[in-house]
Design a protein around this motif. Structure first.
Motif, PDB file in Angstrom:
ATOM      1  N   ALA A  46     -11.578  -4.063   0.563  1.00 40.75           N
ATOM      2  CA  ALA A  46     -12.755  -3.930   1.414  1.00 40.75           C
ATOM      3  C   ALA A  46     -12.760  -2.611   2.172  1.00 40.75           C
ATOM      4  O   ALA A  46     -13.371  -2.500   3.219  1.00 40.75           O
ATOM      5  N   PHE A  47     -12.066  -1.609   1.637  1.00 41.42           N
ATOM      6  CA  PHE A  47     -12.022  -0.328   2.353  1.00 41.42           C
ATOM      7  C   PHE A  47     -13.441   0.204   2.554  1.00 41.42           C
ATOM      8  O   PHE A  47     -14.320  -0.011   1.737  1.00 41.42           O
ATOM      9  N   THR A  48     -13.648   0.907   3.658  1.00 45.12           N
ATOM     10  CA  THR A  48     -14.982   1.397   3.977  1.00 45.12           C
ATOM     11  C   THR A  48     -15.064   2.915   3.970  1.00 45.12           C
ATOM     12  O   THR A  48     -16.153   3.454   4.035  1.00 45.12           O
ATOM     13  N   THR A  49     -13.945   3.568   3.921  1.00 51.19           N
ATOM     14  CA  THR A  49     -13.941   5.029   3.973  1.00 51.19           C
ATOM     15  C   THR A  49     -13.261   5.577   2.736  1.00 51.19           C
ATOM     16  O   THR A  49     -12.158   5.166   2.404  1.00 51.19           O
ATOM     17  N   ARG A  50     -13.920   6.503   2.039  1.00 44.81           N
ATOM     18  CA  ARG A  50     -13.281   7.194   0.927  1.00 44.81           C
ATOM     19  C   ARG A  50     -13.473   8.681   1.138  1.00 44.81           C
ATOM     20  O   ARG A  50     -14.387   9.104   1.852  1.00 44.81           O
ATOM     21  N   TRP A  82      -5.401   4.617   1.378  1.00 46.36           N
ATOM     22  CA  TRP A  82      -4.576   5.547   2.160  1.00 46.36           C
ATOM     23  C   TRP A  82      -5.448   6.425   3.037  1.00 46.36           C
ATOM     24  O   TRP A  82      -5.165   6.633   4.211  1.00 46.36           O
ATOM     25  N   PHE A  83      -6.499   6.974   2.450  1.00 44.46           N
ATOM     26  CA  PHE A  83      -7.380   7.864   3.211  1.00 44.46           C
ATOM     27  C   PHE A  83      -8.025   7.108   4.365  1.00 44.46           C
ATOM     28  O   PHE A  83      -8.080   7.616   5.491  1.00 44.46           O
ATOM     29  N   SER A  84      -8.513   5.903   4.083  1.00 42.46           N
ATOM     30  CA  SER A  84      -9.148   5.107   5.124  1.00 42.46           C
ATOM     31  C   SER A  84      -8.168   4.811   6.254  1.00 42.46           C
ATOM     32  O   SER A  84      -8.504   4.917   7.435  1.00 42.46           O
ATOM     33  N   THR A 123      -3.292   3.912  -7.936  1.00 40.03           N
ATOM     34  CA  THR A 123      -4.646   3.728  -8.422  1.00 40.03           C
ATOM     35  C   THR A 123      -5.654   4.371  -7.472  1.00 40.03           C
ATOM     36  O   THR A 123      -5.309   4.760  -6.352  1.00 40.03           O
ATOM     37  N   ALA A 124      -6.901   4.434  -7.921  1.00 41.50           N
ATOM     38  CA  ALA A 124      -7.957   4.968  -7.057  1.00 41.50           C
ATOM     39  C   ALA A 124      -8.098   4.120  -5.799  1.00 41.50           C
ATOM     40  O   ALA A 124      -8.327   4.651  -4.701  1.00 41.50           O
ATOM     41  N   ALA A 125      -7.951   2.797  -5.930  1.00 41.94           N
ATOM     42  CA  ALA A 125      -8.034   1.922  -4.757  1.00 41.94           C
ATOM     43  C   ALA A 125      -6.939   2.256  -3.756  1.00 41.94           C
ATOM     44  O   ALA A 125      -7.174   2.259  -2.540  1.00 41.94           O
ATOM     45  N   ASN A 126      -5.728   2.553  -4.251  1.00 44.14           N
ATOM     46  CA  ASN A 126      -4.661   2.978  -3.349  1.00 44.14           C
ATOM     47  C   ASN A 126      -5.052   4.238  -2.598  1.00 44.14           C
ATOM     48  O   ASN A 126      -4.883   4.335  -1.371  1.00 44.14           O
ATOM     49  N   VAL A 127      -5.558   5.229  -3.331  1.00 44.40           N
ATOM     50  CA  VAL A 127      -5.921   6.518  -2.725  1.00 44.40           C
ATOM     51  C   VAL A 127      -6.980   6.325  -1.650  1.00 44.40           C
ATOM     52  O   VAL A 127      -6.889   6.867  -0.546  1.00 44.40           O
ATOM     53  N   GLY A 178       1.667   9.250 -14.591  1.00 44.80           N
ATOM     54  CA  GLY A 178       0.645   8.589 -13.792  1.00 44.80           C
ATOM     55  C   GLY A 178      -0.521   9.464 -13.398  1.00 44.80           C
ATOM     56  O   GLY A 178      -1.592   8.960 -13.030  1.00 44.80           O
ATOM     57  N   ILE A 179      -0.353  10.784 -13.487  1.00 45.07           N
ATOM     58  CA  ILE A 179      -1.422  11.692 -13.063  1.00 45.07           C
ATOM     59  C   ILE A 179      -2.644  11.604 -13.975  1.00 45.07           C
ATOM     60  O   ILE A 179      -3.781  11.490 -13.478  1.00 45.07           O
ATOM     61  N   PRO A 180      -2.506  11.651 -15.309  1.00 50.16           N
ATOM     62  CA  PRO A 180      -3.713  11.570 -16.158  1.00 50.16           C
ATOM     63  C   PRO A 180      -4.514  10.300 -15.905  1.00 50.16           C
ATOM     64  O   PRO A 180      -5.759  10.344 -15.833  1.00 50.16           O
ATOM     65  N   GLU A 181      -3.828   9.178 -15.746  1.00 46.43           N
ATOM     66  CA  GLU A 181      -4.524   7.914 -15.519  1.00 46.43           C
ATOM     67  C   GLU A 181      -5.258   7.911 -14.177  1.00 46.43           C
ATOM     68  O   GLU A 181      -6.397   7.428 -14.072  1.00 46.43           O
ATOM     69  N   LEU A 182      -4.609   8.470 -13.152  1.00 48.56           N
ATOM     70  CA  LEU A 182      -5.225   8.497 -11.820  1.00 48.56           C
ATOM     71  C   LEU A 182      -6.430   9.432 -11.807  1.00 48.56           C
ATOM     72  O   LEU A 182      -7.490   9.083 -11.255  1.00 48.56           O
ATOM     73  N   LEU A 183      -6.309  10.604 -12.401  1.00 46.09           N
ATOM     74  CA  LEU A 183      -7.436  11.529 -12.466  1.00 46.09           C
ATOM     75  C   LEU A 183      -8.607  10.912 -13.219  1.00 46.09           C
ATOM     76  O   LEU A 183      -9.767  11.046 -12.810  1.00 46.09           O
ATOM     77  N   ASP A 184      -8.313  10.237 -14.318  1.00 42.36           N
ATOM     78  CA  ASP A 184      -9.362   9.626 -15.126  1.00 42.36           C
ATOM     79  C   ASP A 184     -10.097   8.544 -14.339  1.00 42.36           C
ATOM     80  O   ASP A 184     -11.332   8.464 -14.370  1.00 42.36           O
TER      81      ASP A 184
END
Length: 241
Positions: A8-12, A234-236, A227-231, A103-109
């Motif tokens: 439920a993150f609100t900030t990206r 973290w930012f939020s 994953t993108a959700a992790n990123v 893990g970088i190619p998958e995360l970028l994609d």
């Protein structure tokens, strides 16, 4: 803290800016080899400890360190001559040995698929960087900025200020991944939110940057499995702390 992300993150981030050497690619050992080669050419091989001062530095700073340690006074034209020598050597190493971190190619994609604007922000000059950017996948990035394309490279904030300008965002709304002290300092001074991926305890992490181990735990010094959700989470979290 763990990798468990709050769905439920609100900030990206408005955008993500990626350092290249040591962050996306495991190229620091190749730059290390090239720096030793440069220092030997000047007449004295740097010690491993002395070489650490060149991590994330511009070529001019690296050359100055190598010349100083060798007791060499640089002459007009030396900058261009030694740049060509070192960069040709690095390009040959990249062609044979460049490794993209797991893990970088998958995360970028995944991030690209979610519409995240991303820019490569590297002190490496365009002549060398282009081959590594192509190996990563130029299509993942809306732009790339190299060290010879801003007034001052890292640790000056110019590169990150320019990256934010290109995506039309406030630097504070942009997330930066960096491994070197110089890169983290540049991003912090530009006003970005910074996640550090230091190679070891010898890397001086600015107080305003957050080490990846503080977000993922001490067993995770890099982004494998992230994953993108992790990123986004973290930012939020960093923006609301």
């Amino acid at each position: 803290m763990t990798d468990h992300a709050n769905s439920a993150f609100t900030t990206r981030p408005a955008a993500i800016f990626w350092d290249m050497d040591g962050t996306l690619t495991n190229s620091e050992p190749l730059w290390e080899e090239a720096t030793f080669y440069l220092s030997e050419t000047l007449g004295r091989r740097l010690t491993p400890t002395e070489r650490l001062a060149t991590v994330g530095a511009t070529f001019e700073d690296t050359l100055s360190i190598c010349a100083h340690k060798a007791g060499v006074t640089l002459q007009p034209g030396d900058n261009e001559r030694y740049r060509a020598l070192m960069f040709d050597y690095v390009r040959s190493l990249f062609a044979q040995h460049l490794e993209i971190f797991p893990g970088i190619p998958e995360l970028l994609d995944e991030l690209k698929g979610l519409g995240m604007p991303m820019i490569v922000t590297t002190n490496t000059e365009r002549y060398v960087a282009d081959s590594a950017i192509a190996a990563l996948g130029r299509e993942y990035f809306v732009d790339t900025i190299c060290g010879d394309e801003v007034p001052q490279g890292k640790p000056a904030p110019d590169m990150y200020i320019e990256a934010a300008r290109r995506v039309g965002a406030d630097p504070r709304d942009c997330l930066v991944f960096e491994d070197s002290a110089a890169g983290m300092r540049a991003a912090v001074d530009a006003g970005c939110t910074v996640i550090g991926l230091p190679e070891g305890d010898h890397v001086a992490v600015p107080e305003q940057a957050t080490e990846i181990t503080d977000l993922r735990g001490s067993a995770h010094r890099h982004l494998k499995g992230a994953t993108a959700a992790n990123v986004h989470e973290w930012f939020s979290r960093l923006r609301t702390d």
